[in-house]
Motif scaffolding. Structure first.
Motif, PDB file in Angstrom:
ATOM      1  N   GLN A  41      49.220  49.664  51.194  1.00  0.00           N
ATOM      2  CA  GLN A  41      47.927  49.855  50.549  1.00  0.00           C
ATOM      3  C   GLN A  41      47.806  48.980  49.310  1.00  0.00           C
ATOM      4  O   GLN A  41      48.791  48.502  48.763  1.00  0.00           O
ATOM      5  CB  GLN A  41      47.737  51.323  50.170  1.00  0.00           C
ATOM      6  N   ALA A  42      46.567  48.787  48.881  1.00  0.00           N
ATOM      7  CA  ALA A  42      46.319  48.058  47.651  1.00  0.00           C
ATOM      8  C   ALA A  42      46.662  48.928  46.440  1.00  0.00           C
ATOM      9  O   ALA A  42      46.633  50.166  46.529  1.00  0.00           O
ATOM     10  CB  ALA A  42      44.862  47.631  47.570  1.00  0.00           C
ATOM     11  N   PRO A  43      46.993  48.323  45.324  1.00  0.00           N
ATOM     12  CA  PRO A  43      47.236  49.102  44.103  1.00  0.00           C
ATOM     13  C   PRO A  43      45.993  49.874  43.689  1.00  0.00           C
ATOM     14  O   PRO A  43      44.863  49.479  43.982  1.00  0.00           O
ATOM     15  CB  PRO A  43      47.574  48.023  43.070  1.00  0.00           C
ATOM     16  N   VAL A  44      46.242  50.992  42.993  1.00  0.00           N
ATOM     17  CA  VAL A  44      45.176  51.835  42.459  1.00  0.00           C
ATOM     18  C   VAL A  44      45.426  52.030  40.971  1.00  0.00           C
ATOM     19  O   VAL A  44      46.533  52.403  40.571  1.00  0.00           O
ATOM     20  CB  VAL A  44      45.146  53.205  43.170  1.00  0.00           C
ATOM     21  N   LEU A  45      44.404  51.797  40.167  1.00  0.00           N
ATOM     22  CA  LEU A  45      44.520  51.995  38.719  1.00  0.00           C
ATOM     23  C   LEU A  45      44.592  53.485  38.424  1.00  0.00           C
ATOM     24  O   LEU A  45      43.706  54.247  38.831  1.00  0.00           O
ATOM     25  CB  LEU A  45      43.311  51.369  38.022  1.00  0.00           C
ATOM     26  N   VAL A  46      45.630  53.905  37.678  1.00  0.00           N
ATOM     27  CA  VAL A  46      45.765  55.322  37.354  1.00  0.00           C
ATOM     28  C   VAL A  46      45.634  55.592  35.854  1.00  0.00           C
ATOM     29  O   VAL A  46      45.266  56.694  35.448  1.00  0.00           O
ATOM     30  CB  VAL A  46      47.083  55.910  37.887  1.00  0.00           C
TER      31      VAL A  46
ATOM     32  N   GLU B   5      36.301  42.322  49.286  1.00  0.00           N
ATOM     33  CA  GLU B   5      36.984  42.050  50.547  1.00  0.00           C
ATOM     34  C   GLU B   5      37.434  40.604  50.591  1.00  0.00           C
ATOM     35  O   GLU B   5      36.635  39.684  50.381  1.00  0.00           O
ATOM     36  CB  GLU B   5      36.069  42.344  51.736  1.00  0.00           C
ATOM     37  N   GLU B   6      38.719  40.424  50.875  1.00  0.00           N
ATOM     38  CA  GLU B   6      39.305  39.096  50.974  1.00  0.00           C
ATOM     39  C   GLU B   6      39.213  38.585  52.416  1.00  0.00           C
ATOM     40  O   GLU B   6      39.323  39.366  53.367  1.00  0.00           O
ATOM     41  CB  GLU B   6      40.777  39.108  50.541  1.00  0.00           C
ATOM     42  N   CYS B  97      42.012  40.288  45.763  1.00  0.00           N
ATOM     43  CA  CYS B  97      41.071  40.066  44.673  1.00  0.00           C
ATOM     44  C   CYS B  97      40.765  41.419  44.041  1.00  0.00           C
ATOM     45  O   CYS B  97      40.867  42.469  44.703  1.00  0.00           O
ATOM     46  CB  CYS B  97      39.803  39.342  45.109  1.00  0.00           C
ATOM     47  N   ALA B  98      40.446  41.394  42.759  1.00  0.00           N
ATOM     48  CA  ALA B  98      40.269  42.638  42.013  1.00  0.00           C
ATOM     49  C   ALA B  98      39.216  42.468  40.933  1.00  0.00           C
ATOM     50  O   ALA B  98      39.065  41.383  40.353  1.00  0.00           O
ATOM     51  CB  ALA B  98      41.599  43.075  41.388  1.00  0.00           C
ATOM     52  N   TRP B 110      40.172  47.083  43.758  1.00  0.00           N
ATOM     53  CA  TRP B 110      40.905  46.044  44.475  1.00  0.00           C
ATOM     54  C   TRP B 110      40.384  45.940  45.902  1.00  0.00           C
ATOM     55  O   TRP B 110      39.977  46.942  46.492  1.00  0.00           O
ATOM     56  CB  TRP B 110      42.392  46.387  44.525  1.00  0.00           C
ATOM     57  N   GLY B 111      40.454  44.729  46.446  1.00  0.00           N
ATOM     58  CA  GLY B 111      40.245  44.583  47.863  1.00  0.00           C
ATOM     59  C   GLY B 111      41.450  45.109  48.620  1.00  0.00           C
ATOM     60  O   GLY B 111      42.471  45.471  48.021  1.00  0.00           O
TER      61      GLY B 111
END
Lengths: 108, 120
Positions: A41-46, B5-6, B97-98, B110-111
């Protein structure tokens, strides 16, 4: 260039408190941001700006920053908190974002 | 709601140039304070920030990769494009990308990321 250092791993039992550190020279003068990332998964800001929580992040997640160490604290740890955690700062001198090496949180 | 979306090739050969596109919605790169970044993550390794473009077309690059990177925006298409020249197998990674959170240097949206493999 600025370097931030994290422990590779932290282990904690469910219901206990996990503390993940992010070390850097005078990091207390910078804003520190924290992300969690689960496999695939993509990182998530916490946590952002040392201690602010984005909408939707549980109050169990908190942050502090002073001196040479910033800390992400996760209270009442749950199995679902198991993930990689990254700290991030902006290095003004080189005008770039810097990520720590990541800490794998294992819930025993 | 902000989404990113990338898109781009999954496989490039060594020495080739990589071009990735980030298509976003819910934000405009014409609006003051908005920024979009590219960040990558090699398999099993940490996140690495690459570059950032602001609403005013100001750009920032990773010093170690600056000579190989270019970031541009297309405000009419709501896109940001990353090019990286002279690709090498060590550039194999998931590229994200973010969105840069307003009044912060954190990346709040984030994508899903796109996997790029460099191999002959």
């Amino acid at each position: 260039s600025y370097v931030v250092t994290q422990p590779p791993s932290v282990s904690v039992a469910p219901g206990q408190t996990a503390r993940i550190t992010c070390g850097g020279n005078n990091i207390g003068t910078k804003s520190v941001h924290w992300y969690h990332q689960k496999p695939g998964q993509a990182p998530v800001l916490v946590i952002y700006n040392d201690s602010d929580r984005p909408a939707g992040i549980p109050e169990r997640f908190s942050g502090s920053n002073s001196g040479n160490t910033a800390t992400l604290t996760i209270s009442r740890v749950e199995a679902g908190d198991e993930a990689d955690y990254y700290c991030q700062v902006w290095d003004v001198s080189s005008d770039r974002a810097v990520f720590g090496g990541g800490t794998k949180l294992t819930v025993l | 709601q902000i989404t990113l979306e990338e898109s781009g090739p999954t496989l490039v050969k060594p020495t080739q140039t990589l071009t990735l596109t980030c298509t976003f919605s819910g934000i405009s790169l014409s609006t003051s304070g908005v920024g979009v970044a590219w960040i990558r993550q090699p398999p099993g390794k940490a996140l690495e920030w690459l570059t950032l473009i602001y609403w005013n077309d100001d750009k920032r690059y990773s010093p170690s990769l600056k000579s190989r990177l270019t970031i541009i925006r297309d405000t009419s298409k709501n896109q940001v494009v990353l090019t990286m020249t002279n690709m090498d197998p060590v550039d194999t990674a998931t590229y994200y990308c973010a969105h840069l959170k307003h009044f912060s240097r954190a990346f709040d949206i984030w994508g899903q990321g796109t996997v790029v493999t460099v191999s002959s």
